[in-house]
Design an enzyme around this catalytic site. Structure first.
Site, PDB file in Angstrom:
ATOM      1  N   GLY A  53      66.639  74.021  12.985  1.00  0.00           N
ATOM      2  CA  GLY A  53      67.546  74.525  11.944  1.00  0.00           C
ATOM      3  C   GLY A  53      66.968  75.534  10.981  1.00  0.00           C
ATOM      4  N   GLU A 107      62.597  73.772   5.498  1.00  0.00           N
ATOM      5  CA  GLU A 107      63.667  73.013   6.148  1.00  0.00           C
ATOM      6  C   GLU A 107      65.012  73.638   5.808  1.00  0.00           C
ATOM      7  OE1 GLU A 107      64.848  71.397   8.361  1.00  0.00           O
ATOM      8  OE2 GLU A 107      64.619  69.235   8.098  1.00  0.00           O
ATOM      9  N   ASP A 108      65.958  73.522   6.723  1.00  0.00           N
ATOM     10  CA  ASP A 108      67.282  74.076   6.467  1.00  0.00           C
ATOM     11  C   ASP A 108      68.018  73.279   5.394  1.00  0.00           C
ATOM     12  OD1 ASP A 108      67.535  71.823   8.106  1.00  0.00           O
ATOM     13  OD2 ASP A 108      68.815  72.788   9.600  1.00  0.00           O
ATOM     14  N   ASP A 111      69.369  66.215   3.591  1.00  0.00           N
ATOM     15  CA  ASP A 111      70.614  65.456   3.549  1.00  0.00           C
ATOM     16  C   ASP A 111      70.277  64.049   3.034  1.00  0.00           C
ATOM     17  OD1 ASP A 111      73.371  64.958   4.157  1.00  0.00           O
ATOM     18  OD2 ASP A 111      72.857  64.240   6.134  1.00  0.00           O
ATOM     19  N   PHE A 160      79.948  68.936   5.943  1.00  0.00           N
ATOM     20  CA  PHE A 160      79.092  69.307   7.063  1.00  0.00           C
ATOM     21  C   PHE A 160      79.071  70.821   7.205  1.00  0.00           C
ATOM     22  CE2 PHE A 160      77.542  69.839  11.348  1.00  0.00           C
ATOM     23  CZ  PHE A 160      76.463  68.964  11.321  1.00  0.00           C
ATOM     24  N   ARG A 173      74.821  78.161  15.208  1.00  0.00           N
ATOM     25  CA  ARG A 173      73.622  78.540  14.441  1.00  0.00           C
ATOM     26  C   ARG A 173      73.617  80.024  14.104  1.00  0.00           C
ATOM     27  NH1 ARG A 173      69.929  74.222  14.753  1.00  0.00           N
ATOM     28  NH2 ARG A 173      69.949  73.081  16.720  1.00  0.00           N
TER      29      ARG A 173
HETATM   30  P1  IMP Z   1      68.266  64.018   6.823  1.00  0.00           P
HETATM   31  O1  IMP Z   1      67.152  63.316   7.523  1.00  0.00           O
HETATM   32  O2  IMP Z   1      69.487  63.155   6.686  1.00  0.00           O
HETATM   33  O3  IMP Z   1      67.851  64.608   5.488  1.00  0.00           O
HETATM   34  O4  IMP Z   1      68.762  65.151   7.759  1.00  0.00           O
HETATM   35  C1  IMP Z   1      68.134  66.329   7.862  1.00  0.00           C
HETATM   36  C2  IMP Z   1      68.564  67.055   9.099  1.00  0.00           C
HETATM   37  O5  IMP Z   1      69.890  66.727   9.511  1.00  0.00           O
HETATM   38  C3  IMP Z   1      68.577  68.526   8.830  1.00  0.00           C
HETATM   39  O6  IMP Z   1      67.340  69.086   9.136  1.00  0.00           O
HETATM   40  C4  IMP Z   1      69.666  69.026   9.728  1.00  0.00           C
HETATM   41  O7  IMP Z   1      69.131  69.305  10.993  1.00  0.00           O
HETATM   42  C5  IMP Z   1      70.610  67.874   9.865  1.00  0.00           C
HETATM   43  N1  IMP Z   1      71.768  68.019   8.960  1.00  0.00           N
HETATM   44  C6  IMP Z   1      72.043  67.326   7.850  1.00  0.00           C
HETATM   45  N2  IMP Z   1      73.182  67.722   7.275  1.00  0.00           N
HETATM   46  C7  IMP Z   1      73.646  68.732   8.053  1.00  0.00           C
HETATM   47  C8  IMP Z   1      74.804  69.590   7.962  1.00  0.00           C
HETATM   48  O8  IMP Z   1      75.650  69.534   7.056  1.00  0.00           O
HETATM   49  N3  IMP Z   1      74.919  70.501   8.970  1.00  0.00           N
HETATM   50  C9  IMP Z   1      74.026  70.626   9.991  1.00  0.00           C
HETATM   51  N4  IMP Z   1      72.935  69.858  10.094  1.00  0.00           N
HETATM   52  C10 IMP Z   1      72.745  68.915   9.139  1.00  0.00           C
HETATM   53 MG    MG Z   2      67.089  70.296  10.912  1.00  0.00          MG
END
Ligand code: IMP
Ligand code: MG
Length: 184
Positions: A53, A107-108, A111, A160, A173
């Site tokens: 991402g 990181e993108d 979340d 999302f 992407r």
């Molecule tokens: P986390 O572990 O829940 O913080 O998730 C992080 C990863 O989940 C990110 O690096 C993204 O790849 C993916 N992610 C979380 N939210 C989104 C979203 O809204 N769109 C796309 N990918 C997401």
């Molecule tokens: Mg990611």
């Protein structure tokens, strides 16, 4: 902002609305790069992108950083569908040691924070001089663990998002903006 994405072709983005348009992304990333440049003055950096991402954000961010730096990537198991499982696995490791290096982890989106928590713990065992985090997006409403984000692009609501590197089931992407996708 609710203008609809006028893009045809294979990105098939009719069900995506623009949340952060391209000029706003460009301005914010340029400013983040200036912050990094100021903070690390005189220190060579290792910029680590979290695949997949972060690849577009990283490409723009490093061009806004005026310092000697190297780039590496770490691949982690992707998210199934649209919600985090919290289970993280390294699928492709760094190509060089980071011991004694100043590391900027890119990181993108943060979340739940579970992915970043895992990566920060993992990188710490490799004894870098320092690790800071640059995240384009943060969804504070979804945080399960607190992640120190040193360079944050935008805080967004619990929607999302896709584009500018972020995917929905591997697609979208390549949209040049951040959009909100209808969850499949
Ligand atoms: P986390 O572990 O829940 O913080 O998730 C992080 C990863 O989940 C990110 O690096 C993204 O790849 C993916 N992610 C979380 N939210 C989104 C979203 O809204 N769109 C796309 N990918 C997401
Ligand atoms: Mg990611």
């Amino acid at each position: 902002m609710t203008m609809s994405a006028e893009r045809g072709g294979s990105s098939g983005s009719a069900d995506v609305r623009v949340l952060i348009p391209e000029p706003e992304l460009r301005a914010r990333v340029t400013s983040m790069g200036a912050d990094v440049t100021r903070d690390y003055l005189g220190k060579p950096l290792v910029v680590i992108g979290v695949l997949k991402g972060s690849f577009i954000f990283l490409a723009d961010l490093v061009r806004a950083i005026d310092l000697p730096l190297s780039v590496d990537f770490i691949g982690i198991s992707s998210y199934q569908g649209t919600r985090s499982t919290g289970v993280v696995q390294i699928t492709s490791d760094l190509t060089r040691p980071i011991e004694g290096k100043e590391v900027l982890l890119v990181e993108d989106i943060v979340d739940t924070g579970l992915t970043m928590r895992y990566l920060l713990d993992n990188l710490a065992t490799r004894r870098p001089a320092s690790v800071r985090v640059a995240a384009l997006l943060e969804k504070p409403a979804r945080a399960q663990v607190k992640i120190p984000i040193d360079y944050r692009g935008f805080e967004i609501a619990d929607e999302f998002v896709v584009g500018y590197g972020l995917d929905r089931d591997g697609e979208l992407r390549n949209l040049p903006f951040i959009g909100v996708a209808r969850v499949k």
